[in-house]
Motif scaffolding. Structure first.
Motif, PDB file in Angstrom:
ATOM      1  N   THR A 163       0.808  -1.212   0.000  1.00 44.64           N
ATOM      2  CA  THR A 163       0.000   0.000   0.000  1.00 44.64           C
ATOM      3  C   THR A 163       0.840   1.260   0.000  1.00 44.64           C
ATOM      4  O   THR A 163       0.545   2.203  -0.720  1.00 44.64           O
ATOM      5  CB  THR A 163      -0.913   0.022   1.223  1.00 44.64           C
ATOM      6  N   ASP A 164       1.896   1.260   0.782  1.00 48.18           N
ATOM      7  CA  ASP A 164       2.608   2.532   0.901  1.00 48.18           C
ATOM      8  C   ASP A 164       3.279   2.922  -0.395  1.00 48.18           C
ATOM      9  O   ASP A 164       3.562   4.072  -0.641  1.00 48.18           O
ATOM     10  CB  ASP A 164       3.599   2.511   2.062  1.00 48.18           C
ATOM     11  N   LYS A 165       3.531   1.951  -1.236  1.00 43.95           N
ATOM     12  CA  LYS A 165       4.106   2.301  -2.533  1.00 43.95           C
ATOM     13  C   LYS A 165       3.003   2.443  -3.579  1.00 43.95           C
ATOM     14  O   LYS A 165       3.290   2.692  -4.748  1.00 43.95           O
ATOM     15  CB  LYS A 165       5.091   1.226  -2.964  1.00 43.95           C
ATOM     16  N   GLN A 166       1.777   2.253  -3.163  1.00 48.97           N
ATOM     17  CA  GLN A 166       0.640   2.424  -4.064  1.00 48.97           C
ATOM     18  C   GLN A 166       0.723   1.479  -5.247  1.00 48.97           C
ATOM     19  O   GLN A 166       0.345   1.830  -6.355  1.00 48.97           O
ATOM     20  CB  GLN A 166       0.578   3.857  -4.589  1.00 48.97           C
ATOM     21  N   GLU A 167       1.280   0.337  -5.033  1.00 44.94           N
ATOM     22  CA  GLU A 167       1.506  -0.542  -6.164  1.00 44.94           C
ATOM     23  C   GLU A 167       0.308  -1.432  -6.428  1.00 44.94           C
ATOM     24  O   GLU A 167      -0.439  -1.791  -5.535  1.00 44.94           O
ATOM     25  CB  GLU A 167       2.715  -1.455  -5.882  1.00 44.94           C
ATOM     26  N   SER A 168       0.200  -1.835  -7.646  1.00 48.52           N
ATOM     27  CA  SER A 168      -0.652  -2.935  -8.051  1.00 48.52           C
ATOM     28  C   SER A 168      -2.121  -2.757  -7.726  1.00 48.52           C
ATOM     29  O   SER A 168      -2.841  -3.722  -7.608  1.00 48.52           O
ATOM     30  CB  SER A 168      -0.171  -4.238  -7.405  1.00 48.52           C
ATOM     31  N   VAL A 169      -2.522  -1.575  -7.520  1.00 45.89           N
ATOM     32  CA  VAL A 169      -3.934  -1.359  -7.237  1.00 45.89           C
ATOM     33  C   VAL A 169      -4.506  -0.445  -8.296  1.00 45.89           C
ATOM     34  O   VAL A 169      -3.991   0.639  -8.522  1.00 45.89           O
ATOM     35  CB  VAL A 169      -4.142  -0.719  -5.850  1.00 45.89           C
ATOM     36  N   GLU A 170      -5.508  -0.906  -8.945  1.00 40.79           N
ATOM     37  CA  GLU A 170      -6.136  -0.070  -9.959  1.00 40.79           C
ATOM     38  C   GLU A 170      -6.945   1.002  -9.265  1.00 40.79           C
ATOM     39  O   GLU A 170      -7.700   0.724  -8.350  1.00 40.79           O
ATOM     40  CB  GLU A 170      -7.039  -0.895 -10.846  1.00 40.79           C
ATOM     41  N   PHE A 171      -6.753   2.204  -9.672  1.00 48.30           N
ATOM     42  CA  PHE A 171      -7.605   3.249  -9.128  1.00 48.30           C
ATOM     43  C   PHE A 171      -7.913   4.242 -10.224  1.00 48.30           C
ATOM     44  O   PHE A 171      -7.044   4.649 -10.974  1.00 48.30           O
ATOM     45  CB  PHE A 171      -6.960   3.937  -7.926  1.00 48.30           C
ATOM     46  N   ASP A 172      -9.160   4.521 -10.320  1.00 45.46           N
ATOM     47  CA  ASP A 172      -9.607   5.379 -11.407  1.00 45.46           C
ATOM     48  C   ASP A 172     -10.198   6.657 -10.861  1.00 45.46           C
ATOM     49  O   ASP A 172     -11.274   7.070 -11.219  1.00 45.46           O
ATOM     50  CB  ASP A 172     -10.659   4.651 -12.252  1.00 45.46           C
ATOM     51  N   GLU A 173      -9.470   7.302  -9.959  1.00 44.96           N
ATOM     52  CA  GLU A 173     -10.065   8.502  -9.384  1.00 44.96           C
ATOM     53  C   GLU A 173     -10.210   9.595 -10.409  1.00 44.96           C
ATOM     54  O   GLU A 173     -10.934  10.535 -10.227  1.00 44.96           O
ATOM     55  CB  GLU A 173      -9.269   9.000  -8.175  1.00 44.96           C
ATOM     56  N   PHE A 174      -9.490   9.474 -11.523  1.00 42.33           N
ATOM     57  CA  PHE A 174      -9.645  10.448 -12.583  1.00 42.33           C
ATOM     58  C   PHE A 174     -10.885  10.153 -13.430  1.00 42.33           C
ATOM     59  O   PHE A 174     -11.259  10.935 -14.268  1.00 42.33           O
ATOM     60  CB  PHE A 174      -8.438  10.419 -13.506  1.00 42.33           C
ATOM     61  N   GLU A 175     -11.453   8.958 -13.239  1.00 40.45           N
ATOM     62  CA  GLU A 175     -12.540   8.530 -14.105  1.00 40.45           C
ATOM     63  C   GLU A 175     -13.863   9.192 -13.741  1.00 40.45           C
ATOM     64  O   GLU A 175     -14.413   8.950 -12.685  1.00 40.45           O
ATOM     65  CB  GLU A 175     -12.704   7.008 -14.007  1.00 40.45           C
ATOM     66  N   GLU A 176     -14.339  10.038 -14.563  1.00 38.69           N
ATOM     67  CA  GLU A 176     -15.647  10.653 -14.372  1.00 38.69           C
ATOM     68  C   GLU A 176     -16.303  10.822 -15.736  1.00 38.69           C
ATOM     69  O   GLU A 176     -15.664  10.730 -16.763  1.00 38.69           O
ATOM     70  CB  GLU A 176     -15.530  12.021 -13.691  1.00 38.69           C
ATOM     71  N   ALA A 177     -17.580  11.099 -15.685  1.00 35.55           N
ATOM     72  CA  ALA A 177     -18.314  11.208 -16.943  1.00 35.55           C
ATOM     73  C   ALA A 177     -17.978  12.479 -17.708  1.00 35.55           C
ATOM     74  O   ALA A 177     -17.989  12.510 -18.928  1.00 35.55           O
ATOM     75  CB  ALA A 177     -19.806  11.162 -16.657  1.00 35.55           C
ATOM     76  N   SER A 178     -17.670  13.567 -16.985  1.00 36.24           N
ATOM     77  CA  SER A 178     -17.442  14.833 -17.664  1.00 36.24           C
ATOM     78  C   SER A 178     -16.134  14.805 -18.453  1.00 36.24           C
ATOM     79  O   SER A 178     -15.271  13.967 -18.220  1.00 36.24           O
ATOM     80  CB  SER A 178     -17.394  15.967 -16.639  1.00 36.24           C
ATOM     81  N   SER A 179     -16.021  15.772 -19.384  1.00 34.87           N
ATOM     82  CA  SER A 179     -14.839  15.764 -20.239  1.00 34.87           C
ATOM     83  C   SER A 179     -13.666  16.486 -19.593  1.00 34.87           C
ATOM     84  O   SER A 179     -12.572  16.493 -20.113  1.00 34.87           O
ATOM     85  CB  SER A 179     -15.165  16.419 -21.575  1.00 34.87           C
ATOM     86  N   GLU A 180     -13.917  17.119 -18.460  1.00 35.27           N
ATOM     87  CA  GLU A 180     -12.823  17.796 -17.760  1.00 35.27           C
ATOM     88  C   GLU A 180     -12.980  17.593 -16.253  1.00 35.27           C
ATOM     89  O   GLU A 180     -14.085  17.671 -15.731  1.00 35.27           O
ATOM     90  CB  GLU A 180     -12.829  19.290 -18.081  1.00 35.27           C
ATOM     91  N   GLU A 181     -11.895  17.328 -15.612  1.00 33.82           N
ATOM     92  CA  GLU A 181     -11.936  17.148 -14.167  1.00 33.82           C
ATOM     93  C   GLU A 181     -10.930  18.066 -13.507  1.00 33.82           C
ATOM     94  O   GLU A 181      -9.883  18.350 -14.071  1.00 33.82           O
ATOM     95  CB  GLU A 181     -11.609  15.705 -13.799  1.00 33.82           C
ATOM     96  N   THR A 182     -11.272  18.493 -12.292  1.00 35.36           N
ATOM     97  CA  THR A 182     -10.391  19.404 -11.577  1.00 35.36           C
ATOM     98  C   THR A 182      -9.953  18.772 -10.266  1.00 35.36           C
ATOM     99  O   THR A 182     -10.763  18.185  -9.550  1.00 35.36           O
ATOM    100  CB  THR A 182     -11.113  20.741 -11.292  1.00 35.36           C
ATOM    101  N   PHE A 183      -8.682  18.904  -9.974  1.00 35.59           N
ATOM    102  CA  PHE A 183      -8.128  18.365  -8.731  1.00 35.59           C
ATOM    103  C   PHE A 183      -7.443  19.496  -7.974  1.00 35.59           C
ATOM    104  O   PHE A 183      -6.542  20.145  -8.517  1.00 35.59           O
ATOM    105  CB  PHE A 183      -7.129  17.244  -9.034  1.00 35.59           C
ATOM    106  N   TYR A 184      -7.889  19.713  -6.770  1.00 31.78           N
ATOM    107  CA  TYR A 184      -7.288  20.747  -5.935  1.00 31.78           C
ATOM    108  C   TYR A 184      -6.206  20.110  -5.083  1.00 31.78           C
ATOM    109  O   TYR A 184      -6.495  19.206  -4.288  1.00 31.78           O
ATOM    110  CB  TYR A 184      -8.346  21.418  -5.061  1.00 31.78           C
ATOM    111  N   ARG A 185      -4.999  20.568  -5.256  1.00 26.41           N
ATOM    112  CA  ARG A 185      -3.887  20.003  -4.508  1.00 26.41           C
ATOM    113  C   ARG A 185      -3.539  20.950  -3.363  1.00 26.41           C
ATOM    114  O   ARG A 185      -3.045  22.070  -3.590  1.00 26.41           O
ATOM    115  CB  ARG A 185      -2.671  19.786  -5.408  1.00 26.41           C
TER     116      ARG A 185
END
Lengths: 231, 298
Positions: B28-50
Motif C-alpha cells: 500500500t505505501d508504494k501504491q503498487e498494483s492497485v487499480e484506481f480510477d479517481e480520474f474517471e468521471e463522466a465529464s470531459s474535464e476534471e479538476t483536482f485541488y492540490r
C-alpha cells in the motif's frame, strides 16, 4: 467432458490475464521516480489513471520562498499527444502553452544557445536524480512559436523568464540526452503566493478509440535561498 | 464433470482474487498494483485541488525566535472523545498536522507520540493499511537519522492522501485536509509573538487565503455529505475575514536569481493583512479549531 474442462480453464486463464493487464500501476509514476538533486518530495504530487479525449486540471498553491519542480510521466499508450496549459490563476495570465507532440526528440544542439540544460551537469551527479530535462529557453521571445493557440505571449509578461523553442517531448516520450534518460519538467519560482493551474489535454485518438493510461505529476520543492534568507 | 469444471474456475478465480488482495495490502505505501480510477468521471474535464500538506507551512518557520510550543497541540487524550465519523476524520487531520509540527521542530518523542495517535485513528477510520511494514520500518528509522523525520511524516501524509483517493474516499480526504489545514494555521498563528507587518510568517498566514479558497472548492465538491456541509458552514466564517484582505503592490519583493530553467511566476501583488484582521482571524481560527477538537483553550 474434457472439452468442458478445457474451456473452463481457458476462461479462467483469460480472466486472470485480462484482470491483471487492466490493473494500473499508476502510483509508480510518482513513487517510482527518484528525486532531483537538492529537491524534496512535495505531497501535492499526484498520479492516477487517465484516458484519451479528456482534460485534467490541477490547481496547486505555491508559496513564495520555494522553487517548485513539476515533472511529468505518462504511459506511452496515451500516444504522446497531450497539451499543457499552465496559468497563474491569480492574474489569469497564461504562463505557457505547450503542445504535446514533438515529432522528433531534440538534438543536443537544439537546446538554447546558452545551453541551460547542460547546467544540470554542474551538480556532478550523473548517477543521481531524476534524469529528466525541460525545455530550451530564451529571453524576450514569444512563449510558443509552434502553437497558434497561445493566448498570451511573454511580451505581456515582461518580467517572466520567457519560454521559446520548446524542447518538449510531450511525454512524455522520454528520450536520451547526453546519455541520460530524460523526462519533461518545469521549474517555477513564485514571486508571491499563487495558485498555479496546469491543464493537461489528452488528445483524442484519430481512430476514436479511447485508450487508458497513467499520468504522474511529481512535485518537488526546495527552499529558494535568495528568498529564504529574508524569512 | 460440469460441476468439477465450475469448481475449478471458481477456485482459480478465488485464488487469484486472494493473492491480488494480499499483494495490494502488502504494497500500500508504494501504491503498487492497485487499480484506481479517481480520474474517471463522466465529464470531459476534471479538476483536482492540490492542498499543500501541513509540513509545507511549517517548513517556513525557520525563525529562531519561534519556540516549540507543544501546549498548542491537540492533547493525545482527546483522541478517545471522537466518536462519530466527522470528528474522527477531522481530528485525524488535526493530529497529522500536530505530527508535522513536532517533526519540523525535530521533537522525536513528540513525533512518535503523534504517530501512534495517527495510527490509532487510522484504524478507526479504516485506513490502517497505509501503515504497512515498509512505512512502519521507516518510522522506526527516524531515530537513526534526524533528517528523515520530516521526510517520513511528509511521506506518511502523502500515502494517506493517495490511499483515500484510490479508495474513492474523497469525503474523508476532504475532512482530513480541512482538519489538517485549520490545525496548521491555528498553531502558526499562535506561535508568533505578535503581529508584525513585515513578518514573513504573517505574510504566509495572509497567503493562506489561497489555500483556503482551494480547500473550500474542494469541500464544496462533496457538500451533499452532511458532515462536509457542516464543516463548510463553520469555515465560511474564516472566509469572511479572508475576504477583507486587500491586494497590495509587491513589485520589489522578489529577488531575481538566475537558476537555469526556473521560471518566475506570480503577480507583482500580494495579500496584505492588517493587525485588526490578523487578530480577527486568530480568534476565528481558534473558535473553529476548538469546536473541531473539543478544546476550550484559545
Amino acid at each position: 467432458m474434457i472439452k468442458i474442462v478445457s474451456k473452463s480453464l481457458i476462461i479462467a486463464v483469460f480472466l486472470l490475464f485480462t484482470a491483471n493487464t487492466n490493473a494500473q500501476n499508476c502510483a509508480e509514476f510518482v513513487n517510482g521516480q527518484s528525486l532531483h538533486f537538492g529537491y524534496s518530495f512535495n505531497s501535492m504530487s499526484k498520479s492516477g489513471a487517465v484516458k484519451t479525449g479528456k482534460k485534467y486540471k490541477f490547481i496547486f498553491t505555491l508559496n513564495k520562498g520555494k522553487i517548485y519542480r513539476f515533472a511529468f510521466y505518462a504511459s506511452s499508450g496515451l500516444n504522446n499527444n497531450m497539451e499543457f496549459t499552465i496559468t497563474d490563476q491569480n492574474s489569469a495570465l497564461q504562463i505557457m502553452y505547450l503542445p504535446g507532440e514533438v515529432p522528433e526528440a531534440p538534438l543536443e544542439d537544439e537546446f538554447n544557445s546558452e545551453g541551460e540544460y547542460n547546467g544540470y551537469d554542474d551538480y556532478g551527479n550523473d548517477d543521481y536524480g531524476e534524469e529528466d530535462y525541460g525545455y530550451g529557453e530564451e529571453e524576450n521571445t514569444s512563449s510558443s512559436s509552434s502553437s497558434s493557440n497561445t493566448t498570451s505571449t511573454t511580451e505581456d509578461l515582461p518580467d517572466y523568464k520567457a519560454i521559446s523553442g520548446i524542447v518538449f517531448d510531450a511525454v512524455l516520450k522520454p528520450g536520451y540526452y547526453n546519455g541520460r534518460l530524460t523526462y519533461p519538467f518545469f521549474e517555477f519560482k513564485p514571486a508571491n503566493a499563487m495558485n498555479l493551474e496546469i491543464l493537461i489535454d489528452i488528445k483524442e485518438l484519430e481512430d476514436g478509440i479511447i485508450k487508458k493510461g497513467c499520468l504522474g505529476l511529481l512535485v518537488q520543492d526546495k527552499a529558494d535561498e535568495l528568498e529564504f534568507e529574508s524569512l | 464433470m460440469k460441476k468439477f469444471a465450475l469448481i475449478l474456475v471458481f477456485t482459480l478465480t478465488a485464488a487469484w482474487t486472494f493473492t491480488s488482495c494480499n499483494k495490494a495490502e502488502n504494497t500500500t505505501d508504494k501504491q503498487e498494483s492497485v487499480e484506481f480510477d479517481e480520474f474517471e468521471e463522466a465529464s470531459s474535464e476534471e479538476t483536482f485541488y492540490r492542498i499543500p500538506s501541513p509540513d509545507e507551512m511549517f517548513s517556513f518557520l525557520n525563525d529562531k525566535e519561534l519556540k516549540y510550543q507543544p501546549e498548542l497541540l491537540n492533547p493525545s487524550a482527546n483522541a478517545d472523545n471522537y466518536i462519530d465519523r466527522k470528528s474522527k476524520e477531522l481530528n485525524f487531520g488535526v493530529y497529522a498536522a500536530d505530527l508535522a509540527y513536532t517533526a519540523s521542530f525535530h521533537q522525536f518523542q513528540g513525533s512518535v507520540d503523534y504517530i501512534n495517535i495517527v495510527k490509532r485513528l487510522a484504524e478507526d477510520i479504516e485506513i490502517s493499511a497505509v501503515f504497512n511494514e515498509d512505512m512502519n520500518k521507516r518510522i522506526k528509522n527516524i531515530f537513526e537519522n534526524a533528517d528523515t523525520l520530516v521526510n517520513v511524516t511528509n511521506a506518511t501524509y502523502y500515502q494517506i492522501v493517495n490511499y483515500l483517493q484510490k479508495s474513492d474516499r474523497n469525503q474523508t480526504l476532504s475532512l482530513l485536509t480541512a482538519g489538517g489545514w485549520i490545525e496548521t494555521l491555528y498553531v502558526v498563528i499562535h506561535i508568533i509573538p505578535e503581529y508584525d507587518e513585515n513578518s514573513a510568517t504573517v505574510q504566509h498566514i495572509a497567503d493562506q487565503k489561497l489555500t483556503f479558497e482551494n480547500l473550500m472548492l474542494s469541500l464544496e465538491q462533496f457538500q451533499e455529505d452532511p458532515a462536509i456541509k457542516e464543516t463548510i458552514d463553520d469555515f465560511k466564517e474564516i472566509g469572511k475575514i479572508y475576504a477583507q484582505l486587500k491586494v497590495v503592490n509587491a513589485e520589489t519583493s522578489t529577488k531575481q536569481n538566475q537558476e537555469g530553467n526556473v521560471v518566475i511566476v506570480g503577480s507583482k501583488s500580494k495579500l496584505h493583512i492588517t493587525k485588526e484582521q490578523f487578530n480577527q482571524l486568530k480568534q476565528k481560527i481558534a473558535e473553529v479549531r476548538n469546536k473541531i477538537t473539543g478544546n476550550t483553550n484559545v
